[in-house]
Scaffold this motif. Sequence first.
Motif, mmCIF file in Angstrom:
data_model
loop_
_atom_site.group_PDB
_atom_site.id
_atom_site.type_symbol
_atom_site.label_atom_id
_atom_site.label_comp_id
_atom_site.label_asym_id
_atom_site.label_seq_id
_atom_site.Cartn_x
_atom_site.Cartn_y
_atom_site.Cartn_z
ATOM 1 N N ARG A 124 39.422 53.764 32.155
ATOM 2 C CA ARG A 124 39.505 55.166 33.044
ATOM 3 C C ARG A 124 40.674 55.586 34.062
ATOM 4 N N ASN A 125 40.875 54.293 35.048
ATOM 5 C CA ASN A 125 41.316 54.632 36.113
ATOM 6 C C ASN A 125 41.731 53.344 35.749
ATOM 7 N N PRO A 126 43.134 52.446 35.256
ATOM 8 C CA PRO A 126 43.498 51.514 35.021
ATOM 9 C C PRO A 126 44.826 51.783 36.688
ATOM 10 N N GLU A 127 44.813 52.674 36.929
ATOM 11 C CA GLU A 127 46.416 52.365 38.513
ATOM 12 C C GLU A 127 45.311 52.538 39.722
ATOM 13 N N ALA A 128 43.676 52.054 40.352
ATOM 14 C CA ALA A 128 42.907 52.606 40.600
ATOM 15 C C ALA A 128 42.777 51.485 40.999
ATOM 16 N N TRP A 129 43.320 51.775 42.805
ATOM 17 C CA TRP A 129 43.233 50.291 44.096
ATOM 18 C C TRP A 129 41.695 50.101 44.172
ATOM 19 N N GLU A 130 41.064 50.515 43.658
ATOM 20 C CA GLU A 130 38.856 50.270 44.355
ATOM 21 C C GLU A 130 38.920 49.349 42.779
ATOM 22 N N LEU A 131 39.584 49.050 41.940
ATOM 23 C CA LEU A 131 39.359 48.190 41.051
ATOM 24 C C LEU A 131 39.883 46.408 41.341
ATOM 25 N N LEU A 132 40.852 46.899 42.144
ATOM 26 C CA LEU A 132 41.456 45.413 43.103
ATOM 27 C C LEU A 132 40.132 45.030 44.512
ATOM 28 N N ASN A 133 39.763 45.972 44.669
ATOM 29 C CA ASN A 133 38.512 45.840 45.881
ATOM 30 C C ASN A 133 37.457 45.440 44.761
ATOM 31 N N GLY A 134 36.935 46.229 43.378
ATOM 32 C CA GLY A 134 35.749 45.652 42.987
ATOM 33 C C GLY A 134 35.534 44.177 42.330
ATOM 34 N N THR A 135 36.671 43.914 41.666
ATOM 35 C CA THR A 135 37.216 42.674 40.999
ATOM 36 C C THR A 135 36.898 42.040 41.693
#
Length: 287
Positions: A124-135
């Motif tokens: 849903r949010n492939p460009e979200a920076w939160e993805l980097l933090n969460g992963t």
Amino acid sequence: MQQAPFTRSKAGIVLGVLGIGVLAIVLGGCRKSTPSSPSPSKAKPEVQDEAWRDQREKRAKLLYEVAKGTPLPEKIDKMKEIVHVYWDTEAGRSAFEQEILYLVHGGEDRPDEAIREVKFFERRNPEAWELLNGTGILCNALKKRLVEHPDAADAARRSEFLRESLVLWKRIGRRLLENPENRSNWTLYMNLAEAEIMSENWEEAEKIWAQVETLDPPLSPHERYQTLNRRAELLRTKLGDPAKALKLFRLARRLMDEISPTLPESHYDYIDKVIGELEAELKDAKH
């Protein structure tokens, strides 16, 4: 806790949803010599959409504040509900980070669920920076568990979880790096290098850190100090290049005078000790 656009001067990773979809409308018929004013019927949906988005943001923020005060494990369920319903809001992005954190920390141990949530949010949010933090949070938690309990009965299963999570972490980081606005993002490079370190791809991590030296604008003294230390340690312990490691440790040592108020005494002790050991090692190698 993070919003776009990213600036390296802020602590941590500044996150945000990048990219705005643009709808191209091709109009048929004859071109008018002067543009006509939009009719009320055309303008009204835009106003309604803006009001709807505003209400959505407010609702998500309210639910997020309630969820933060909820004890575990109910907190995770509430954060997940926010993520799945309000994934496109600021609060939804913050809830994603919190959800991943609580799934693998604070007494909870649900890495498989965390991986599923990362994949959901990435769709849903492939460009979200939160993805980097969460992963990154997920990978570090899995690695820590394996280091502390290498002989645990579930070690093999956790190793699989870690491998899958590292694939996600690197994929997300490299996708963010494709955006020209992120090309000078020091923290992004550090995440990618750390993912390669966890994958034991030592040479790839060294290449990433070498790229950081050429970023424009240049690194701050503290950023360069951290990068030099990490590169030097990698060269010393994994890549077997004591001469290059010594050169980088010496550069880091000089930088310490610029940032000394923020550095503990143990940093000085460690670097001085390593420099002495490397100098002795190289001296012995000549004889």
